[in-house]
Design a protein around this motif. Structure first.
Motif, PDB file in Angstrom:
ATOM      1  N   UNK A 110      58.551  42.695  13.343  1.00 11.06           N
ATOM      2  CA  UNK A 110      58.274  44.074  12.935  1.00 11.06           C
ATOM      3  C   UNK A 110      57.909  44.136  11.456  1.00 11.06           C
ATOM      4  N   UNK A 111      58.590  43.344  10.645  1.00 12.67           N
ATOM      5  CA  UNK A 111      58.330  43.366   9.203  1.00 12.67           C
ATOM      6  C   UNK A 111      56.881  43.039   8.902  1.00 12.67           C
ATOM      7  N   UNK A 112      56.294  42.122   9.699  1.00 17.01           N
ATOM      8  CA  UNK A 112      54.936  41.662   9.413  1.00 17.01           C
ATOM      9  C   UNK A 112      53.867  42.499  10.120  1.00 17.01           C
ATOM     10  N   UNK A 113      54.347  43.480  10.882  1.00 10.59           N
ATOM     11  CA  UNK A 113      53.438  44.270  11.713  1.00 10.59           C
ATOM     12  C   UNK A 113      52.435  45.075  10.869  1.00 10.59           C
ATOM     13  N   UNK A 114      51.176  45.154  11.367  1.00  4.12           N
ATOM     14  CA  UNK A 114      50.203  46.053  10.736  1.00  4.12           C
ATOM     15  C   UNK A 114      49.816  47.121  11.753  1.00  4.12           C
TER      16      UNK A 114
END
Lengths: 265, 322
Positions: free
Chosen positions: A236-240
């Protein structure tokens, strides 16, 4: 902590206006989860929160909180476990009552109301300190009627009321949607601060994909009354936003239906 | 001179009806329910008082019984509304209508009118003398002092009550039901409690008026809601400008009731027949409800015009008015 299984709700069943808002939804929340909920119009986001809060009973399915089946519990009884902030800033506070009175009512959520003073000595001092943490200058306006406050101030007070008596689960229903962008971001930061300081398990609906990605440790996306995307942790942290839209199209087989959600930053 | 002679009576009635107005303030202003059962519970209070005294109950106890009977009536309205889903206006009308039969047959035993002076004749209770009543029309001092004491006591008790935990949640129940439920307040229970208190106070006023005028009549509550609302509107139009808090509002409401009866006395002295009282009350309430509405309509139209000019320069300004 929160376990929802097979939740179904159809409004106006058997009529031409029949609308299936929840179609067998399953959801499990861990203790301390801060989950952002996103989805197009009519995806069932608010219906889900209202079902948890007990605004009406679901047609099928079960809602359990810490092992307790609350599916059929009346709204005012399950309020004991829940903190709620609504989309409409007018909805969470009593406008003709003082700020202190609103807080005092919230401080007794889950207790039996008795025939004793509604605001005890020392309580006002505590409220002053808590209001000061909002940084809106409300600490000096304890006896002001809430109706005199701005939408953002009322939403901040509602947030305080929802968390004054630590809830097992905090339900935020697009609580910044009706505010101007600057106030919205302020209230959202405040939300994040309160949630992380108190390690509150939280479900937050937002129409803003950017916020949905920026806040919380888990993101779910709803479509036609079901959870179609569920991302958490590092992923989720890396989600765009682009990835999110792609995930949505893969799992739902349709385009994401809200331009507002995609465009707003 | 005629006016000065009539003034004490106007003040006494104004004070007694001030209690009715306080009761209606609780349902109409605090709970946000237009409760029509007061027409019935006012007469119930009067009837219970006379019949209880006729049966040898002490005067003070008969007044308490009146209060309790009114409270039960209010609770019935509340339960019809909250437990059985009857719309609040209709729930009040149903209770009011039921009370007419109850007052006439169950309480008064088929008599529509029961004067205190006829007590020895009906019951053989010769111990009763009108002197034992708390107030009488002929005693100008007592007929003002006694209602004044009741008004003061009721205001103080309500003031204290609405600062208790229960009292605060009754206020929030009317002010914002959604917020109240979200904060764990049982709003149905609170509506029942609030309506019980409201009708109890109204019935208490009925008991006092029966003693003041010397009789109870099953029709004496007709239009009580309208008279009470008239007093509320007159009173709040002044008191809200002074200080918008609970006690000042209640004092204002009682003041409004006195002003109402003084105006009424003047109009009667000018030659209007007393039968026009209810028409006058209805007109006062209609005017007080219509004026703010018309003002708002007129004002919002002008505001709309101004906004529409602004919209031309800003394409998405349509939300500004919403």
């Amino acid at each position: 902590m929160l376990k929802i299984s097979g939740l179904e709700k159809t409004f106006n069943p058997g009529t031409v206006n029949a609308k299936t808002a929840l179609a067998g939804l399953d959801l499990y929340l861990e203790d301390g989860d801060f989950v952002t909920v996103i989805g197009g119009n009519g995806a069932g986001k608010s219906t889900l929160l209202n079902a948890i809060a007990g605004v009406w009973k679901p047609d099928f399915g079960k809602i359990e909180l810490d092992g307790l089946d609350i599916t059929g519990m009346p709204e005012h009884k399950r309020a004991k476990f829940l903190g709620r902030v609504f989309q409409d800033p007018m909805m969470g506070t009593a406008p003709d009552m003082e700020i202190a009175e609103n807080l005092a009512i919230a401080a007794r959520r889950g207790t039996k109301r008795r025939f004793v003073w509604g605001i005890k000595k020392g309580e006002r001092e505590r409220y002053k300190e808590l209001l000061a943490t909002l940084e809106l200058g409300l600490e000096s306006r304890l006896t002001s009627k809430v109706g005199l406050l701005s939408g953002g101030q009322r939403q901040a007070v509602t947030l305080l009321m929802a968390t004054l008596n630590r809830p097992k689960l905090l339900l935020l229903d697009e609580h910044t949607a009706a505010l101007d962008p600057k106030t919205a971001s302020k209230v959202l930061k405040l939300t994040d601060k309160i949630v992380s300081e108190n390690k509150l398990t939280t479900l937050m609906i937002t129409h803003n994909m950017h916020d949905a990605i920026a806040y919380g440790n888990r993101l779910i996306m709803m479509h036609e009354g079901r959870v179609v995307v569920d991302v958490s942790g590092e992923e989720k942290k890396k989600l765009t936003i682009e990835q999110l839209l792609q995930l949505f199209e893969q799992s739902s087989g349709s385009k994401f239906g809200s331009d507002k959600a995609i465009l707003s930053k | 001179m005629a006016f000065l002679n009539a003034l004490p009576g106007a003040v006494a009635q104004g004070l007694i009806w001030g209690l009715v107005a306080i009761g209606i303030y609780i349902s109409y202003k605090i709970l946000d329910i237009a409760d029509l059962s007061v027409d019935g519970s006012f007469a119930t209070g009067a009837c219970i008082c006379v019949v209880a005294i006729a049966n040898g109950v002490p005067v003070w106890l008969s007044i308490i019984l009146s209060f309790l009977a009114g409270a039960v009536a209010g609770a019935v309205t509340g339960l019809l509304h909250t437990a059985l889903g009857v719309p609040s206006i209709l729930a009040g009308i149903l209770t009011q209508l039921s009370l007419y039969s109850i007052n006439l047959q169950l309480i008064m035993g088929g008599r529509s009118n029961f004067p205190f002076s006829s007590i020895p004749f009906y019951t053989g209770n010769t111990d009763f003398t009108p002197d034992s009543l708390l107030l009488r029309m002929s005693d100008k001092v007592a007929s003002i002092i006694v209602p004044l004491l009741f008004v003061a006591a009721v205001i103080v008790l309500l003031w204290l009550f609405f600062y208790t935990e229960i009292g605060l949640t009754i206020k929030s129940t009317g002010d914002n039901p959604a917020m109240s439920k979200a904060q764990g307040v049982n709003i149905n229970l609170n509506k029942v409690i609030g309506l019980a208190i409201s009708n109890g106070i109204v019935a208490l006023a009925g008991a006092l008026l029966a003693q003041y005028q010397g009789f109870a009549d099953v029709t004496m509550g007709t239009g009580a809601i309208v008279i009470g609302l008239a007093a509320i509107f007159i009173g709040l139009s002044v008191s809200l400008k002074i200080k918008p808090n609970f006690v000042v509002s209640l004092i204002g409401v009682v003041g409004g009731s006195i002003v109402y009866y003084v105006i009424f006395t003047v109009v009667m002295l000018l030659g209007l027949h007393t039968n026009y009282l209810k028409l006058l009350s209805a007109m006062i309430v209609a005017i007080f409800l219509a004026v703010p509405y018309l003002k708002k309509e007129y004002f919002s139209k002008r505001k709309h015009q101004r906004v529409s000019v602004a919209v031309e320069s800003e394409s998405e300004g349509g939300d500004a008015d919403a």
